[in-house]
Design a protein around this motif. Structure first.
Motif, mmCIF file in Angstrom:
data_model
loop_
_atom_site.group_PDB
_atom_site.id
_atom_site.type_symbol
_atom_site.label_atom_id
_atom_site.label_comp_id
_atom_site.label_asym_id
_atom_site.label_seq_id
_atom_site.Cartn_x
_atom_site.Cartn_y
_atom_site.Cartn_z
ATOM 1 N N VAL A 367 111.600 4.477 103.804
ATOM 2 C CA VAL A 367 112.648 5.495 103.966
ATOM 3 C C VAL A 367 112.846 5.724 105.455
ATOM 4 O O VAL A 367 111.944 6.221 106.148
ATOM 5 C CB VAL A 367 112.268 6.807 103.267
ATOM 6 C CG1 VAL A 367 113.379 7.837 103.461
ATOM 7 C CG2 VAL A 367 111.998 6.564 101.788
ATOM 8 N N SER A 368 114.010 5.318 105.943
ATOM 9 C CA SER A 368 114.277 5.498 107.363
ATOM 10 C C SER A 368 114.591 6.962 107.667
ATOM 11 O O SER A 368 114.965 7.738 106.772
ATOM 12 C CB SER A 368 115.450 4.621 107.792
ATOM 13 O OG SER A 368 116.654 5.075 107.189
ATOM 14 N N GLU A 371 118.012 8.124 106.627
ATOM 15 C CA GLU A 371 118.252 8.333 105.191
ATOM 16 C C GLU A 371 117.776 9.695 104.708
ATOM 17 O O GLU A 371 118.229 10.171 103.662
ATOM 18 C CB GLU A 371 117.531 7.254 104.379
ATOM 19 C CG GLU A 371 118.099 5.868 104.486
ATOM 20 C CD GLU A 371 117.295 4.900 103.645
ATOM 21 O OE1 GLU A 371 117.745 4.566 102.536
ATOM 22 O OE2 GLU A 371 116.205 4.495 104.093
ATOM 23 N N GLN A 372 116.853 10.296 105.418
ATOM 24 C CA GLN A 372 116.238 11.533 104.944
ATOM 25 C C GLN A 372 117.249 12.673 104.935
ATOM 26 O O GLN A 372 117.835 12.996 105.965
ATOM 27 C CB GLN A 372 115.045 11.890 105.823
ATOM 28 C CG GLN A 372 113.944 10.834 105.802
ATOM 29 C CD GLN A 372 112.836 11.133 106.787
ATOM 30 O OE1 GLN A 372 112.752 12.239 107.330
ATOM 31 N NE2 GLN A 372 111.968 10.144 107.034
ATOM 32 N N GLN A 502 122.524 12.090 94.961
ATOM 33 C CA GLN A 502 122.235 10.657 94.850
ATOM 34 C C GLN A 502 122.839 10.065 93.583
ATOM 35 O O GLN A 502 123.357 8.943 93.594
ATOM 36 C CB GLN A 502 120.719 10.426 94.877
ATOM 37 C CG GLN A 502 120.069 10.870 96.190
ATOM 38 C CD GLN A 502 118.577 10.617 96.219
ATOM 39 O OE1 GLN A 502 118.140 9.470 96.201
ATOM 40 N NE2 GLN A 502 117.800 11.695 96.270
ATOM 41 N N LEU A 523 115.393 8.616 96.689
ATOM 42 C CA LEU A 523 114.520 9.293 97.644
ATOM 43 C C LEU A 523 113.845 10.484 96.995
ATOM 44 O O LEU A 523 114.491 11.292 96.316
ATOM 45 C CB LEU A 523 115.333 9.751 98.859
ATOM 46 C CG LEU A 523 116.118 8.666 99.598
ATOM 47 C CD1 LEU A 523 116.893 9.286 100.757
ATOM 48 C CD2 LEU A 523 115.187 7.574 100.106
#
Length: 668
Positions: A367-368, A371-372, A502, A523
């Motif tokens: 998870v970059s 992306e969070q 999402q 996520l």
């Protein structure tokens, strides 16, 4: 406290009910038609004086050949008078103070794309409610000239009334109007005797008129209002100057109702804006000090911000959002960290692979930071769903061949819920599953979370204990977390706003389509295991309080409705109770030689043909207000009055209970 004083004190509360302003407008018209809206003035004459003038004008028009001699209508019996009238008023039949008719037949072949507007019931409704109409039908000037010779074409001051579907809707013909109308679909009240048109219009909007014309509405599939029945409706007739004063007072009060409605709408809009803003601030990624400040503001102004049951849904959503942001319970360093939990998860997966219970998982992308969705607390971590699950799979497309009348439960998308994970089991299908790997792969187990992955993506269902043998099809997937992680934190997250975003995001450019890999790559904000359980407990507590709040707000709304009915009954008791008149109930005699009351018969062919124009189901057929054979009275829209003292006691109890139990909502 006297009843009038008590009534005034609780008037605002009563009319704060959801339909309060609608009922207030109804009350204004009811009081107007009972002679209670303005004072009577003996200098203005009486209805008897007006009736003499009408009779003289009627004879003159007959003598000049402008109208035919009217057929006598039956005398008004005392039991037909729903309430008493003031001194100087009289009950009359509508057909005795005007001429009610319909148009000549206009065939479809005579319809044009331009010319003189040709109105059906739907156009009259539009004119009455909106003041304008988008007309599609016309007739030629030449045909209009021919049809107007019968004296029933609309003229200024006449009243148009819808005759099918939504019946009895009035429209006053204005000087600039020039139109013709469809026979049977629309009736015309020719105002030959110059009653005040707006008084007639408001009478035709009153509850009494609507109750009366619907009581004997003819037709098998739609309501109809015939000329014969319209003629016999009883009308409360005041002197002409009082008609004008009544209309002026009605319009003054209706304007105030409009202003009150606008003020309430503005207040509600501002309240919603403030509520949305504070919830947005609370659920934003802010520092702890700012969060606590916003939290305390919400707690202090909770009553103003959550005033209706509909608001509670937003509060539930905020609770879930705060929970998965790590802001619902404090972090405890002694409970470990998500990093330590992930190490345990990897060890558990290796053991399950070695035991042959799961396949070796494929590597998932990390998870970059970009992306969070937000920053999680210290000790939490963002992970892919595939790292915390034992199984993510869906059913095959071949299950239809296994459907049966009994057997194992077959969980479909229809059993899943939106915004919740409670299974809806009102309609259950069954299967006799195959005795192969497909059956073993898709069998459901306790704590499995079912997620819809086609159509309405993100609907949920959590499998409870002792659910029994059950399976899914290809439109849903099984989301089974590892045994050591099984608690409701993951189900709660899946119904949170973060997960919904999402689910709602287009996948590969296709909306409402999730692959199993999409579920695996979702996520997840992962807290330590002990904190997960504390978060779930806090969610249960706050959602439970939301349920209590919603129930109390619903109860409050119901009690407002009770009080409103009591106020309506107190102010208009005779209409409420449906009693015959006891004062000024002088019988109106029919002219000498009057015939017996005429039969009403069935609707004419034109009415049946016009029925499709504005269809509205018939709910009941009954007498127009006369006693039934068993001596009972027809029901009225305003219920029988309870005592005002009882209504006030209920209101005071409601006010005492309004905020009870709310203060602890935000406490730890």
């Amino acid at each position: 406290m006297s009843q009038p004083t008590a009534l005034a004190a609780h008037f605002d509360e009563a009319f704060s009910a959801p339909d309060g302003l609608k009922r207030l407008r109804e009350l204004i018209l009811t009081l107007a038609m009972q002679g209670k809206l303005v004072e009577q003035d003996p200098a203005e004459g009486t209805a008897d004086d007006l009736l003499k003038e009408i009779e003289a004008e009627k004879k003159r028009l007959v003598a000049e050949g402008k109208i035919k001699p009217p057929k006598p209508l039956p005398a008004i019996e005392p039991e037909e008078m729903p309430y008493g009238l003031p001194e100087g008023w009289r009950w009359v039949r509508l057909g005795d103070v005007g001429l009610i008719g319909s148009s000549s037949r206009v065939h479809q072949r005579d319809w044009k794309s331009s010319g003189i507007p040709f109105y059906r019931a739907r156009e009259i409704v539009s004119l009455s409610q909106r003041g304008y109409v988008k007309n599609e039908l016309f007739i030629s000037e030449e045909l209009f000239a021919v049809l107007s010779k019968d004296g029933l074409s609309p003229e200024p001051g006449d009243l148009m009334l819808t005759g099918v579907g939504t019946i009895g809707v009035p429209y006053i013909v204005h000087p600039e109007d020039k139109f013709y109308f469809k026979d049977a679909s629309v009736l015309i009240y020719k105002n030959f005797y110059k009653l005040y048109p707006s008084y007639l219009k408001y009478f035709a909007k009153s509850a009494y008129w609507l109750q009366t014309i619907h009581a004997e509405s003819m037709g098998t599939t739609v309501h109809t209002l015939t000329i014969g029945r319209a003629n016999e409706v009883c009308v409360p007739l005041p002197p002409l100057p009082e008609q004008r004063r009544i209309v002026a007072r009605i319009e003054q009060l209706m304007t105030r109702c409009d202003e009150l409605e606008a003020l309430r709408a503005q207040r509600e809009q501002k309240r919603v804006q403030v509520q949305s803003a504070i919830l947005r601030e609370i659920t934003a990624d802010t520092d702890p000090a700012t969060f606590q400040q916003n939290w305390q503001f919400l707690a202090h102004h909770f009553g103003e911000l959550h005033a209706t049951p509909q608001n509670v849904a937003e509060l539930r959503s905020a609770v879930l959002q705060l929970a998965v942001m790590g802001k619902l319970v404090p972090q405890d360093p002694t409970e470990g960290t998500a990093r330590e939990l992930l190490a345990e998860i990897e060890g558990e997966k290796r053991r399950l692979v070695a035991a042959g219970e799961i396949k070796a998982p494929k590597p998932l992308p990390p998870v970059s930071e970009a992306e969070q969705p937000y920053q999680v607390p210290e000790g939490w971590a963002w992970v892919r769903a595939g790292r915390i699950t034992q199984l993510i799979t869906s059913g095959s497309r071949d299950w239809s061949q296994y459907l049966a009348d009994s057997g194992a439960t077959f969980v479909t998308m229809g059993n899943l819920s939106r915004g919740n994970y409670k299974l809806r089991l009102e309609k259950i299908r069954y299967v006799n599953p195959p005795k192969n790997a497909e059956g073993a792969r898709t069998i459901l187990k306790k704590d499995d979370l079912i997620i819809s992955i086609t159509g309405d993506v993100g609907n949920l269902g959590l499998i409870p204990d002792e659910f029994g043998e059950a399976y899914i099809n290809q439109h849903s997937c099984i989301f089974r977390v590892l045994p050591s992680l099984r608690n409701r934190y993951y189900a709660e997250y899946m119904r949170s706003p973060v997960a919904k975003e999402q689910f709602n995001a287009p996948q590969r450019g296709i909306k409402n389509s999730f692959r199993l890999t999409d579920v695996e790559e979702m996520l997840f904000p992962l807290p330590p295991l002990a904190e997960q359980r504390r978060v779930v407990a806090k969610i249960d507590q706050l959602i439970g309080l939301c349920d209590v709040l919603e129930a109390r707000l619903t109860e409050r709304t119901a009690k407002q409705g009770e009080l409103l009915r009591a106020v309506m009954a107190e102010l208009a008791p005779t209409l409420s109770a449906g009693r015959p008149a006891t004062t000024s109930g002088v019988r109106v005699q029919a002219p000498a030689g009057a015939d017996a009351p005429r039969g009403r018969g069935r609707p004419c062919k034109a009415a049946q043909e016009a029925a499709e124009a504005t269809a509205q189901p018939v709910t009941e057929r009954r007498g127009r207000g006369r006693p039934r054979k068993d001596g009972s009275r027809p029901a009225r829209s305003i219920p029988e009055a309870a005592s005002m003292e009882d209504a006030i006691r209920r209101l005071e109890a409601m006010k005492r209970n309004k905020d009870r139990g709310m203060n602890g909502l935000f406490e730890e």
